[in-house]
Design a protein around this motif. Structure first.
Motif, PDB file in Angstrom:
ATOM      1  N   LEU A   1       0.868  -1.254  -0.161  1.00  0.00           N
ATOM      2  CA  LEU A   1      -0.027   0.029   0.023  1.00  0.00           C
ATOM      3  C   LEU A   1       0.872   1.178  -0.121  1.00  0.00           C
ATOM      4  CD1 LEU A   1      -2.854   0.547   2.183  1.00  0.00           C
ATOM      5  CD2 LEU A   1      -0.903   1.934   2.877  1.00  0.00           C
ATOM      6  N   GLY A   2       1.912   1.243   0.911  1.00  0.00           N
ATOM      7  CA  GLY A   2       3.001   2.447   0.926  1.00  0.00           C
ATOM      8  C   GLY A   2       3.602   2.553  -0.414  1.00  0.00           C
TER       9      GLY A   2
ATOM     10  N   SER B   1      -4.400  14.857  -0.265  1.00  0.00           N
ATOM     11  CA  SER B   1      -5.824  14.265  -0.310  1.00  0.00           C
ATOM     12  C   SER B   1      -5.742  12.720  -0.398  1.00  0.00           C
ATOM     13  CB  SER B   1      -6.713  14.938  -1.388  1.00  0.00           C
ATOM     14  OG  SER B   1      -7.953  14.419  -1.778  1.00  0.00           O
ATOM     15  N   LEU B   2      -4.893  12.477  -1.326  1.00  0.00           N
ATOM     16  CA  LEU B   2      -4.831  10.723  -1.751  1.00  0.00           C
ATOM     17  C   LEU B   2      -4.014  10.287  -0.332  1.00  0.00           C
ATOM     18  CD1 LEU B   2      -4.375   8.211  -3.608  1.00  0.00           C
ATOM     19  CD2 LEU B   2      -2.005   9.102  -3.787  1.00  0.00           C
ATOM     20  N   THR B   3      -3.156  10.934  -0.008  1.00  0.00           N
ATOM     21  CA  THR B   3      -2.257   9.976   1.137  1.00  0.00           C
ATOM     22  C   THR B   3      -3.038  10.012   2.327  1.00  0.00           C
ATOM     23  OG1 THR B   3      -0.926  11.989   1.262  1.00  0.00           O
ATOM     24  CG2 THR B   3      -0.364  10.281  -0.112  1.00  0.00           C
ATOM     25  N   SER B   4      -3.818  11.134   2.816  1.00  0.00           N
ATOM     26  CA  SER B   4      -4.602  11.210   3.800  1.00  0.00           C
ATOM     27  C   SER B   4      -5.663  10.106   3.875  1.00  0.00           C
ATOM     28  CB  SER B   4      -5.265  12.747   4.077  1.00  0.00           C
ATOM     29  OG  SER B   4      -4.458  13.579   4.410  1.00  0.00           O
ATOM     30  N   GLN B   5      -6.425   9.932   2.807  1.00  0.00           N
ATOM     31  CA  GLN B   5      -7.264   8.719   2.717  1.00  0.00           C
ATOM     32  C   GLN B   5      -6.397   7.542   2.843  1.00  0.00           C
ATOM     33  OE1 GLN B   5     -10.428   9.093   2.387  1.00  0.00           O
ATOM     34  NE2 GLN B   5     -10.396   6.769   2.684  1.00  0.00           N
ATOM     35  N   VAL B   6      -5.044   7.080   2.295  1.00  0.00           N
ATOM     36  CA  VAL B   6      -4.472   5.917   2.304  1.00  0.00           C
ATOM     37  C   VAL B   6      -4.067   5.807   3.805  1.00  0.00           C
ATOM     38  CG1 VAL B   6      -2.061   5.123   1.965  1.00  0.00           C
ATOM     39  CG2 VAL B   6      -3.479   6.103  -0.070  1.00  0.00           C
TER      40      VAL B   6
END
Lengths: 243, 243, 243
Positions: C193-194, C211-216
């Motif tokens: 995932l990382g 926005s993407l990585t906060s969700q990740v």
């Protein structure tokens, strides 16, 4: 100057700490005299990143979302702030703490400082810190840090672009203040216009970047402080800035 | 070789100097024998950047616009030129002078050289130089230079990617000529195709970049000099280039 | 571990070798226990790049196209692979061999190693290697390598970001295994995932990236291994990963 002042909790960026940081940075922007912000920390750890007690299952998805969104907003606030933000680091900066250093415009650290993104060790990959880290250092350096969680020294950090400067611990404050004072001696409207233009053009292609910044240069010259600076230079005197 | 030859004015990039540079670079492109351009300078200052006397209020907005547009065109001309352009620097390069160095494909400097973007000191943020500088060095290095105006040494410049190489002053010409002669020994059509493809793919995502360059490799092989090079290698002889 | 094992041909990346590499890397992805891939080589040359005998006129355009497309697919496969890929280099890596090193997530090399993109010498500009090289090192370094074909040392390579680490030859295997074992001790779903999130966000603007990585991060916390890691940390015990 903004000081992370919860050394007992290793200056963990709890939601409360993040909101306080957000408020402080926003508040500073209102002060018209302000020309530069320094973010420093009390104690041997600059910041250990998020408060893991806030990331348990019990807190729930919505709470987690708020934590990471607030953190991301703080980082973007630094980028979009009208004045330069300097990180002054004396100690360990990990995870979101490392992200905070990487997100500042300038970073000065003592030679005993070190930097890590150790989230993999606790099953939480440092994906948000990776945004700032990946834009500050070469990819292979970022990925080794992210995949292994191992720290890099201040010397390695400056070599790879995570820091602007590394100095002996006893000179950290002096050196940081020297940079801050230099910045405080120039015009605030010019600093603000320059910072905003720099980040904007960096995400553009070369033609668009030159089109934007050529216009910015002409606008800069039309500012009161732009004309004052040129005049003072030609008249061989010190300029007097509007702010 | 193109020489900035107004040492009395510290090789300031006046509009006249910029137009002359533009002409020289364009003119060189027409010469079919040309394989590499070297930009150097007379005197102790490589270039001090724009001529500030041209940036006063009296000259007016249209004149300022022409200055910055012409300067940006020169920088993009270097990028889009069919042959490699090398900056050979022996001394101080500031503002648009530093931008010129950052805009060349390769830059070699003597160890006494230094580099700065000191526009903030006179109320004119180095926004256009920041385009080239921000694409050459890490962001924290670029921002410290832009916000403080302080110079970096040739050693720091090579460490951070602003220079390809730094050498003692007495070896500057020899080292630069060595690189230039090496480049002059290869095929011009191959250099041109390679330079154009490199810059084009750098602004693309990975998939598009590989799609473009895989095609470029096949086209390169179909060139007369591409086939000649492979044949010569297999036959263990020196290749003979078309140009 | 994948070993380039054709030292007599200097581990040339022939079409056959590329397809074998592609198969090996894909095959490893199926093994659910796998957490890290190491690519190394037998003999004094890590890899000399494409097999020039496959690039003659006689082979024809379609064959050439297949060679470069397959090579590009191998490089993108490394990037898109669910686990980290480490290059362990002991010797010379040139052209597509240098590209292979630049394409891995992490690269460790012995101090006797060197790196070059010498295609210009045989009339075939290293345009596809330039994709990986230009994303690993500063532009001026990449262009000097591409235009002159001259090698850089392992020391220069680590300085400029092409390598993660350089070590004495006798410590190469030990040091590489140390990194690999560290990676093998963490959770595979978290690594995957990382890695995917890191590369995805790197091509986005800052707002989209956060926005993407906060969700990740929120999704990562919801993984079994995400919760286990946090719990183990709070309970001061070693985590037990699902994989």
């Amino acid at each position: 100057t903004i000081v992370l002042n919860d050394p007992k909790k290793r200056n963990a960026l709890s939601l409360e700490m993040l909101k306080s940081l957000q408020n402080d940075i926003r508040h500073e922007a209102d002060s018209k005299d302000l020309k530069v912000i320094i973010i420093s920390a009390e104690g041997p750890v600059f910041s250990s990143g998020h408060d893991l007690k806030e990331l348990t299952e019990e807190r729930g998805r919505d709470y987690h979302t708020e934590v990471f969104q607030t953190c991301s907003e703080v980082m973007m606030l630094i980028r979009n702030h009208p004045v330069p933000v300097i990180a002054m680091v004396n100690g360990l900066a990990t995870a979101a703490g490392c992200q905070l250093v990487a997100s500042c415009d300038i970073a000065v650290a003592s030679d005993k400082s070190s930097f890590a993104t150790p989230g993999v060790n606790i099953g939480l990959f440092c994906s948000t810190p990776g945004v700032a880290l990946g834009r500050a250092v070469p990819r292979k350096v970022a990925l080794e840090m992210l995949f292994t969680g191992e720290p890099i020294s201040a010397q390695e950090a400056v070599l790879h672009g995570l820091l602007s400067k590394v100095v002996p611990e006893e000179q950290l404050e002096e050196e940081t203040m020297k940079i801050a004072k230099k910045i405080a001696s120039v015009s605030r409207p010019v600093l603000s216009l320059g910072k905003a233009a720099f980040y904007k053009q960096m995400s553009q292609d070369l033609r668009a970047a030159y089109s934007l910044t050529s216009q910015v240069m002409v606008d800069n010259l039309a500012l009161q402080d732009g004309q004052e600076g040129i005049k003072a230079f030609i008249q061989k005197r010190k300029p007097t800035w509007s702010q």
